[in-house]
Write an enzyme that holds these catalytic residues in place. Structure first.
Site, PDB file in Angstrom:
ATOM      1  CG  ASN A  38      40.048  36.297  38.948  1.00 24.44           C
ATOM      2  OD1 ASN A  38      40.816  35.585  38.299  1.00 24.44           O
ATOM      3  ND2 ASN A  38      40.312  37.562  39.265  1.00 24.44           N
ATOM      4  CB  SER A  93      37.725  40.959  50.699  1.00 23.47           C
ATOM      5  OG  SER A  93      39.076  41.312  50.412  1.00 23.47           O
ATOM      6  CD  GLU A 109      44.802  40.845  41.214  1.00 19.47           C
ATOM      7  OE1 GLU A 109      44.824  39.855  40.466  1.00 19.47           O
ATOM      8  OE2 GLU A 109      44.260  40.842  42.337  1.00 19.47           O
ATOM      9  CD  GLU A 133      36.838  42.548  41.030  1.00 14.97           C
ATOM     10  OE1 GLU A 133      36.558  41.540  41.694  1.00 14.97           O
ATOM     11  OE2 GLU A 133      37.838  42.618  40.316  1.00 14.97           O
ATOM     12  CG  HIS A 142      41.251  41.723  37.848  1.00 12.85           C
ATOM     13  ND1 HIS A 142      42.237  42.073  38.738  1.00 12.85           N
ATOM     14  CD2 HIS A 142      40.311  41.053  38.550  1.00 12.85           C
ATOM     15  CE1 HIS A 142      41.897  41.620  39.939  1.00 12.85           C
ATOM     16  NE2 HIS A 142      40.735  41.002  39.851  1.00 12.85           N
ATOM     17  N   GLY A 192      37.689  36.043  44.103  1.00 12.90           N
ATOM     18  CA  GLY A 192      39.082  35.648  43.935  1.00 12.90           C
ATOM     19  C   GLY A 192      39.463  34.573  44.935  1.00 12.90           C
ATOM     20  N   GLY A 193      40.108  34.982  46.033  1.00 12.64           N
ATOM     21  CA  GLY A 193      40.646  34.041  47.014  1.00 12.64           C
ATOM     22  C   GLY A 193      39.672  32.944  47.440  1.00 12.64           C
ATOM     23  N   GLY A 224      41.635  41.314  47.565  1.00 12.91           N
ATOM     24  CA  GLY A 224      42.687  40.511  48.170  1.00 12.91           C
ATOM     25  C   GLY A 224      43.228  41.096  49.456  1.00 12.91           C
ATOM     26  CE  LYS A 266      42.250  37.693  42.389  1.00 13.28           C
ATOM     27  NZ  LYS A 266      42.488  38.865  43.195  1.00 13.28           N
TER      28      LYS A 266
HETATM   29  P1  PGA Z   1      39.370  38.678  46.130  1.00 11.82           P
HETATM   30  O1  PGA Z   1      39.594  39.010  44.581  1.00 11.82           O
HETATM   31  O2  PGA Z   1      38.040  38.005  46.238  1.00 11.82           O
HETATM   32  O3  PGA Z   1      40.522  37.750  46.478  1.00 11.82           O
HETATM   33  O4  PGA Z   1      39.435  39.962  46.861  1.00 11.82           O
HETATM   34  C1  PGA Z   1      38.542  39.473  43.781  1.00 11.82           C
HETATM   35  C2  PGA Z   1      39.062  39.691  42.393  1.00 11.82           C
HETATM   36  O5  PGA Z   1      40.230  40.056  42.249  1.00 11.82           O
HETATM   37  O6  PGA Z   1      38.348  39.522  41.390  1.00 11.82           O
END
Ligand code: PGA
Length: 265
Positions: free
Chosen positions: A9, A213, A98, A168, A96, A234-235, A174, A11
């Site tokens: 992802n 994370s 967010e 999640e 998601h 994500g990251g 994040g 983002k």
């Molecule tokens: P993250 O994000 O790995 O940066 O924590 C995961 C996600 O939002 O799907």
């Protein structure tokens, strides 16, 4: 036997130049696992075309980060599920955290988006998870069940079959703070029990991935439980080597399945 799946992802990150550099390196490193592990890259909408071309015939799928709850028409700024399907998307993230927290997507809206993705013939990746407050109050599963129930209300149990669920925890996304392998395994098991109560067999057959994370350094530990069918990253998906190492950790679980935790009770 559920096939593991790894989803990137991105983002709201990337540029034409950066995407190309990232994918060229990443695809070379992911190549060895593409049979053992399903993989998908979810870039921002404007880059779908570019990423589709770069993925080519690698066997790695294209995904999107959201889809409109409406079919078409006067919805400025929205992108419909059929458009995403036409662009070659196979997976679409839905709900998601967010989107839920920053853009106030209610359970009902998430359910409607999920239905659109299904109707367009793609696989929804339904993101569910509790806030820190809900976890501390012992309400984590209640929150997750209401997120799942909103989708069931919209599509019936048929909508959930063959979908992917991403657990999640909001407090782990994040933040650098990861749920413990036990918390992840227990929550995945509880989600399976919930699904199983609604439809026999669904708990066993549904792929449930963890997100929050995940890094190369903690992936092996998180993927160890056979309750966990992969990750939503994500990251770390913005770094070719980091993401590929997460892919290696997941592929290794196929070679040495951990059958001990493969029960619902
Ligand atoms: P993250 O994000 O790995 O940066 O924590 C995961 C996600 O939002 O799907």
């Amino acid at each position: 036997m559920r096939k593991p799946i790894l989803i990137a992802n991105w983002k709201m990150n990337g540029s034409l130049h950066a995407n190309q550099a990232l994918l060229v390196r990443m695809l070379a490193r992911l190549r060895p696992f593409r049979k053992a592990v399903d993989m998908a890259i979810c870039p921002p909408f404007p880059y779908l075309f570019q990423v589709r071309d770069l993925l080519g015939y690698t066997g790695i799928s294209l995904g999107a980060q959201n889809a409109s709850a409406a079919t078409s028409g006067a919805h400025t700024g929205e992108v419909s599920a059929t458009m995403l399907q036409e662009m070659g998307c196979r997976y679409v993230l839905v709900g998601h955290s967010e989107r839920r927290s920053l853009y106030h997507e209610s359970n009902g809206v998430v359910g409607a988006r999920f239905r659109q993705v299904r109707s367009a013939g793609m696989t929804p990746v339904l993101c569910v998870g509790e806030t820190l407050e809900e976890r501390e109050q012992g309400m984590a599963m209640a929150a997750i069940e209401s997120q799942l129930q909103a989708v069931i209300d919209e599509t019936g149990m048929a909508g959930l079959s063959d979908s992917v669920i991403a657990y999640e925890p909001v407090w782990a996304i994040g933040t650098g703070r990861t749920a413990t392998p036990e918390q992840v395994s227990d929550t995945h098991r509880a989600i399976r029990q919930f699904l199983e109560r609604h439809e026999a067999g669904l708990g066993e057959s549904t792929r449930i991935v963890y997100g929050g994370s995940v890094k190369a350094g903690n992936a092996a530990e998180l993927f160890q439980s056979s309750q966990v069918d992969g990750g939503l990253i994500g990251g770390a998906s913005l770094q070719a080597d980091e993401f590929s190492d997460i892919g290696t950790a997941l592929a290794n679980t196929v070679a040495e399945p951990d059958s001990e935790c493969d029960t619902l009770d």
